[in-house]
Write a protein that holds these residues in place. Sequence first.
Motif, short mmCIF file in Angstrom:
data_model
loop_
_atom_site.label_atom_id
_atom_site.label_comp_id
_atom_site.label_asym_id
_atom_site.label_seq_id
_atom_site.Cartn_x
_atom_site.Cartn_y
_atom_site.Cartn_z
N GLU A 154 0.86 -1.18 0.00
CA GLU A 154 0.00 0.00 0.00
C GLU A 154 0.90 1.22 0.00
OE1 GLU A 154 -3.99 1.47 2.30
OE2 GLU A 154 -2.11 1.53 3.37
N GLN B 297 -5.52 -5.72 1.87
CA GLN B 297 -6.46 -4.66 1.55
C GLN B 297 -7.78 -5.22 1.02
OE1 GLN B 297 -3.45 -3.68 -0.97
NE2 GLN B 297 -2.32 -3.37 0.93
N GLY C 73 -2.32 -0.55 -4.86
CA GLY C 73 -1.78 0.46 -3.97
C GLY C 73 -2.67 1.69 -3.87
N GLY D 21 0.11 5.14 3.73
CA GLY D 21 0.24 3.80 3.17
C GLY D 21 1.05 2.94 4.12
N GLY E 177 -8.10 -2.34 -2.51
CA GLY E 177 -6.90 -1.50 -2.52
C GLY E 177 -6.67 -0.66 -1.29
N GLN E 178 -7.52 -0.81 -0.27
CA GLN E 178 -7.36 0.02 0.92
C GLN E 178 -7.25 -0.82 2.18
OE1 GLN E 178 -10.81 2.73 0.35
NE2 GLN E 178 -9.26 4.33 0.52
#
Lengths: 172, 499
Positions: free
Chosen positions: B363, B392, B380, B386, B395-396
């Motif tokens: 990330e 994730q 990412g 990050g 993506g988070q």
Amino acid sequence: MSPIPLRRLPGFLSVLIRSGALALVAGAAVAVVAGSGSLAARASTPAQIPVTSYRSASCGCCKGWVQHMRANGFAVRDVVVADLPAIKQRLGVPTRLSSCHTAEVEGFALEGHVPAADVKRLLHSRPAVAGIAVPGMPLGSPGMESAYGKEPFTVLAFTRTGAISSFSRHPQ
Amino acid sequence: MTTPMRRRQVLGLGFAALGTAMAAPALWRRLPRFDALAEPTGAATLASHGGVADLELVAQSSAGTLPGGPREVLTYNGRSPGPLLEVKAGDEVRLRLRNRLDQPTNLHFHGLHIPPTGTGDNVFLTVPPGGTTDYAFRLAKDHPAGLFYVHPHQHGLSADQVFGGLGGALVVRGDLDRIPEVAAARESVLVLKDYASTSGEEAAMGVGRMLGREGPLLTVNGTINPELPVASGGLLRLRLLNASNARIYRLALEGHPLVLIATDGRAIGTPEPLEELLLAPGERADVLVQGNQSPGTYRLLTLPYRRSGHMGIADADQVPQTLATLRYAGTVAPLPLPTTLIPVPVLPEPERTRRFVLGHAMEMGGMGGMKYAMGGMGGGGTGMGGMGMGFQINGQAFEPDRIDTRVRLGSTEDWLLVNDDVMDHPFHLHVNPFQVISRAGRPESQRRWKDTVLVRAGEEVRIRVAFRDFPGRTVYHCHNLDHEDLGLMGVLQIDGQAS
Ligand SMILES: [Cu+2]
Ligand SMILES: [Cu+2]
């Protein structure tokens, strides 16, 4: 040069060795030496050593290891393959040492997030092993840098006959 | 008067076990740990009376007693797993949690349909070291009868605490228990939990936090290979809870099918005989076993299962391992299996479908010390903070103050869970149960209630969930708790008014 004392090995390895389940290959044992400053100095030559790295398409961390190797002077060919287990088998990687990617350098197998410094020491000392491995995906190993933390890990050497020995520990 | 005596015996054992290689200073440092044995061990079962459950759990570190196991185990009331909590639908539940750990902790009432807010199933509560918190809620009169799971949910420490020993089963008595054939069965709650070895060095073989930690010691109710008595002709109701951090059990009982009657604390429509039962962390299953084979002993096994390709596979994982032993004892008039249980209703058509992609990746963002460009790395995020390598959803990584998914109370949605990873992720949603609609595009054969579903590496699973009764903020996450702690969790906001 002295063979690794048993107490430096992780407990499970010592047990395996003592029980005779694993034979320590002499070459592998001799290769494991504490402190190798002179080797490290010699290893930092600018020559681009070719490495072929195999991974599956979806792996989120294999590319990080490729970057780490490139940043440390290796010329890495990054190959996406469908059948990674077949490559591990061809290179003689024991199943229980598996990680998410496998590479080849000068006839040695590299399994997982092996630090470039260990690869250089391997190529310099050329022990009688099939390769070296970091099983699993330790947090904080090359390509696995993380703010969540750092796990200690052991680089293990393995032979074609499945003998496993400690190659280095991180942190030492 | 008995305490000093007991303590001396324990110390003697300790010295003998430590052997001669140990230096004296190390011995002395170890001594205080044995004090934990002086702690009283609480009752094995805590039950409600007259519609009220007044329960207390004390989280603490205790001396480990498993041969070859960890020297210290985290316990509730001196037990790992914790005491069995037994309540009834309609009960008022008051649970006091005392934190005697050196780190914050809290509780999650896994699978209960209760408010996610206030003193209910509120995982945003934290109990500091030395602190005490009272959880209080009422179970609805029609709350499903079933097996639930109480465990810590302190983000960043969940895996440490569960792998360290915390967690226990909670049984809600009600409708399913009143079906005559089920009521006639001999009941046994089996909490499946693995523990680290004394050295803990299995992590050096790759079974670390990224894969999710597993230990080599497989236990049932804290015991290695306990006996399960069954009468010839009798019926045994095994109530299975996977309370392990990351281990997935592939269960089979020699000579006997496992007749499934409930999944994740809720009855299914009709009993279904299974040769094998896969149970991921957080999942539960009730199965009936008929004592209709020739008297003898039969092993309850966990068969080899790969949850991460070849990664983290120890030699022991490649052969069946014994969890418990079924032993025939005595004879009773043959008891029949039930023919029907409790219908599982069809959920309304979904108002919308959301997609959740689960995986691990670098990330991006304010991560210091990242030495190389990560262009092209999957998933990412680009904002601040990050985390580098972690897990994730879309993506988070988990961020407690960010709402990831906002739904309306009373609505029904389909969630498409996409595992884009090289390892399995058991997905768990708090507060509201769901039904699995399809796996890899293939419709599920039986309708079942679930609150945790295994999404295998590379697989897509569609679930349908109706958000009912309770507005508020809660979470969904991977129940491989190392993955949860490493970011695989999202925040769900349920908007609406409680009726
Ligand atoms: Cu849970
Ligand atoms: Cu996961």
